[in-house]
Design an enzyme around this catalytic site. Structure first.
Site: not given
Ligand code: IMP
Ligand code: MG
Length: 183
Positions: A44-45, A100-101, A104, A132, A153, A160, A166
């Site tokens: 939903k991000g 994408e939001d 990470d 990030k 974070f 969220d 959000r």
């Molecule tokens: P990844 O798979 O580690 O790249 O994470 C991606 C997902 O993790 C994002 O779409 C977010 O939903 C969540 N996420 C990663 N970092 C943060 C943060 O700092 N705040 C909130 N959600 C995060």
């Molecule tokens: Mg999330």
């Protein structure tokens, strides 16, 4: 019960978000000139970002969404990705921009990209509001990035913590006492 009281620090303010999203939208409209674009949002991000981005693109755009789970309700990646909702439409021969939001670890995105690539889109690019990218993360090179952020974070504008925040119109860092003992 203002949710703003839970914020320790604003990282990216409303105006800064607005300006950057408009710049991205104009840039995308120029690059895809004459090629109708399909925006694919990851629920939903990506919703607030995608809603603003789509309105900043002055060109034909369609929208579709998919939902995947990677984090559950906590702050740490579980190391696997599951599809909760697939796209409604076929993307074969479409110009697709995945929205994408935040990137990470890159785990979610690399999984989704592999999946979409198998459906033979005409093109497949990535637009992430925040990048990030941890040192040992999977290396994903988003084609469009809003802002690069430190490894901390953040919440707001779609992001969220335990499904909350959000709806904050800016991106910020929560007061440390609000996190359960998981950091
Ligand atoms: P990844 O798979 O580690 O790249 O994470 C991606 C997902 O993790 C994002 O779409 C977010 O939903 C969540 N996420 C990663 N970092 C943060 C943060 O700092 N705040 C909130 N959600 C995060
Ligand atoms: Mg999330």
């Amino acid at each position: 019960m203002s949710i703003r009281n839970d914020i320790e620090r604003i990282l990216i303010g409303e105006e800064q978000l607005h300006d950057r999203v408009n710049t991205l939208g104009e840039w995308i409209a120029r690059e895809y000139a004459g090629r109708p674009l399909l925006l694919v949002g990851v629920l939903k991000g990506a919703v607030p970002f995608m809603a603003d981005l789509a309105r900043a693109i002055d060109a034909p755009v369609e929208m579709d969404f998919m939902a995947v789970s990677s984090y559950g309700n906590t702050m740490h990646s579980q190391g696997f990705v599951r599809i909760l909702k697939d796209l409604d439409e076929s993307i074969t021969n479409r110009d697709v921009l995945l929205v994408e939001d935040i990137i990470d670890t890159g785990l979610t995105l690399s999984y989704v990209l592999n999946l979409l690539r198998q459906r033979a889109p005409a093109s497949l690019r990535v637009c992430a509001l925040l990048n990030k990218q941890k040192v040992h993360a999977k290396h994903i090179h988003p084609d469009y990035v809003g802002f690069s952020v430190q490894d901390e974070f953040v919440v707001g504008y779609g992001l969220d913590y335990a499904q909350r925040y959000r709806n904050l119109p800016f991106i910020g860092v929560l007061k440390p006492e609000l996190y359960r003992d998981e950091k």
